[in-house]
Scaffold this motif. Sequence first.
Motif, mmCIF file in Angstrom:
data_model
loop_
_atom_site.group_PDB
_atom_site.id
_atom_site.type_symbol
_atom_site.label_atom_id
_atom_site.label_comp_id
_atom_site.label_asym_id
_atom_site.label_seq_id
_atom_site.Cartn_x
_atom_site.Cartn_y
_atom_site.Cartn_z
ATOM 1 N N TYR A 9 0.884 -1.168 0.000
ATOM 2 C CA TYR A 9 0.000 0.000 0.000
ATOM 3 C C TYR A 9 0.917 1.211 0.000
ATOM 4 N N LEU A 10 0.805 2.023 -1.035
ATOM 5 C CA LEU A 10 1.704 3.157 -1.197
ATOM 6 C C LEU A 10 1.022 4.453 -0.772
ATOM 7 N N ALA A 11 1.829 5.475 -0.489
ATOM 8 C CA ALA A 11 1.304 6.764 -0.037
ATOM 9 C C ALA A 11 0.419 7.410 -1.098
ATOM 10 N N ASP A 12 0.712 7.150 -2.359
ATOM 11 C CA ASP A 12 -0.133 7.629 -3.456
ATOM 12 C C ASP A 12 0.003 6.663 -4.625
ATOM 13 N N SER A 13 -0.473 7.020 -5.779
ATOM 14 C CA SER A 13 -0.531 6.075 -6.896
ATOM 15 C C SER A 13 0.812 5.820 -7.579
ATOM 16 N N ARG A 14 1.827 6.612 -7.292
ATOM 17 C CA ARG A 14 3.140 6.444 -7.926
ATOM 18 C C ARG A 14 3.881 5.249 -7.352
ATOM 19 N N LEU A 15 4.470 4.440 -8.209
ATOM 20 C CA LEU A 15 5.227 3.274 -7.735
ATOM 21 C C LEU A 15 6.469 3.654 -6.939
ATOM 22 N N ASP A 16 6.922 4.886 -7.095
ATOM 23 C CA ASP A 16 8.099 5.303 -6.331
ATOM 24 C C ASP A 16 7.716 6.060 -5.053
ATOM 25 N N SER A 17 6.441 6.006 -4.659
ATOM 26 C CA SER A 17 6.051 6.635 -3.399
ATOM 27 C C SER A 17 6.277 5.671 -2.232
ATOM 28 N N GLU A 18 6.260 6.212 -1.039
ATOM 29 C CA GLU A 18 6.582 5.458 0.180
ATOM 30 C C GLU A 18 5.556 4.356 0.485
ATOM 31 N N VAL A 73 -11.741 8.907 6.266
ATOM 32 C CA VAL A 73 -10.741 7.858 6.487
ATOM 33 C C VAL A 73 -11.404 6.519 6.166
ATOM 34 N N SER A 74 -10.707 5.707 5.377
ATOM 35 C CA SER A 74 -11.272 4.434 4.960
ATOM 36 C C SER A 74 -10.131 3.466 4.696
ATOM 37 N N PHE A 75 -10.304 2.566 3.736
ATOM 38 C CA PHE A 75 -9.280 1.593 3.375
ATOM 39 C C PHE A 75 -8.092 2.287 2.719
ATOM 40 N N LEU A 76 -6.979 1.595 2.662
ATOM 41 C CA LEU A 76 -5.798 2.121 1.962
ATOM 42 C C LEU A 76 -6.006 1.900 0.471
ATOM 43 N N LYS A 77 -6.128 2.974 -0.278
ATOM 44 C CA LYS A 77 -6.576 2.835 -1.662
ATOM 45 C C LYS A 77 -5.476 2.642 -2.697
ATOM 46 N N HIS A 78 -4.232 2.860 -2.368
ATOM 47 C CA HIS A 78 -3.167 2.720 -3.372
ATOM 48 C C HIS A 78 -2.483 1.370 -3.204
ATOM 49 N N GLU A 79 -3.254 0.314 -3.508
ATOM 50 C CA GLU A 79 -2.841 -1.065 -3.302
ATOM 51 C C GLU A 79 -2.211 -1.619 -4.582
ATOM 52 N N HIS A 80 -1.036 -2.198 -4.454
ATOM 53 C CA HIS A 80 -0.324 -2.778 -5.597
ATOM 54 C C HIS A 80 0.030 -4.222 -5.273
ATOM 55 N N PHE A 81 -0.308 -5.128 -6.172
ATOM 56 C CA PHE A 81 -0.006 -6.546 -5.991
ATOM 57 C C PHE A 81 1.205 -6.938 -6.835
ATOM 58 N N PHE A 82 2.143 -7.616 -6.209
ATOM 59 C CA PHE A 82 3.344 -8.109 -6.879
ATOM 60 C C PHE A 82 3.395 -9.620 -6.702
ATOM 61 N N GLU A 83 4.048 -10.288 -7.644
ATOM 62 C CA GLU A 83 4.241 -11.723 -7.510
ATOM 63 C C GLU A 83 5.659 -12.092 -7.869
ATOM 64 N N ARG A 84 6.062 -13.206 -7.344
ATOM 65 C CA ARG A 84 7.359 -13.798 -7.697
ATOM 66 C C ARG A 84 7.131 -15.297 -7.739
ATOM 67 N N ILE A 85 7.594 -15.931 -8.806
ATOM 68 C CA ILE A 85 7.508 -17.379 -8.932
ATOM 69 C C ILE A 85 8.830 -17.950 -8.434
ATOM 70 N N VAL A 86 8.738 -18.869 -7.487
ATOM 71 C CA VAL A 86 9.920 -19.406 -6.821
ATOM 72 C C VAL A 86 9.996 -20.908 -7.067
ATOM 73 N N ASN A 87 11.181 -21.363 -7.409
ATOM 74 C CA ASN A 87 11.432 -22.788 -7.520
ATOM 75 C C ASN A 87 11.582 -23.318 -6.102
ATOM 76 N N VAL A 88 10.754 -24.247 -5.712
ATOM 77 C CA VAL A 88 10.809 -24.741 -4.327
ATOM 78 C C VAL A 88 12.085 -25.500 -4.029
ATOM 79 N N GLN A 89 12.886 -25.777 -5.029
ATOM 80 C CA GLN A 89 14.169 -26.448 -4.850
ATOM 81 C C GLN A 89 15.270 -25.454 -4.479
ATOM 82 N N GLU A 90 15.038 -24.147 -4.749
ATOM 83 C CA GLU A 90 16.038 -23.112 -4.503
ATOM 84 C C GLU A 90 15.961 -22.596 -3.067
#
Length: 94
Positions: A9-18, A73-90
């Motif tokens: 959840y970021l401070a605003d819509s920019r990916l480089d925000s806190e 005041v409500s939910f945190l609206k600047h929500e960003h979902f990220f994924e990473r695929i991991v080899n369970v052997q690593e």
Amino acid sequence: MRQQVLVLYLADSRLDSEVVGWTRYDGTGRTSPTTGDSDEPPYGTGVEALRDGWRLFQAAQLIPPYPGHEYDVSFLKHEHFFERIVNVQEPEAR
């Protein structure tokens, strides 16, 4: 191969925000993270997560506040979902 999901959840819509809130989910079963299980975010910004190999797959829709509710005041609206695929052997990734 297993999926790990990182929600920032970021401070605003920019990916480089806190990052102001976060949670993680680990499909490998190696860890069982929960919301609020650390005082420090895993990354300072969304861009830092991208640089570490996380792939952005969903960003919050930008919806303007309803007139007269700009300061509600409500939910945190600047929500960003990220994924990473991991080899369970690593070794476990950050």
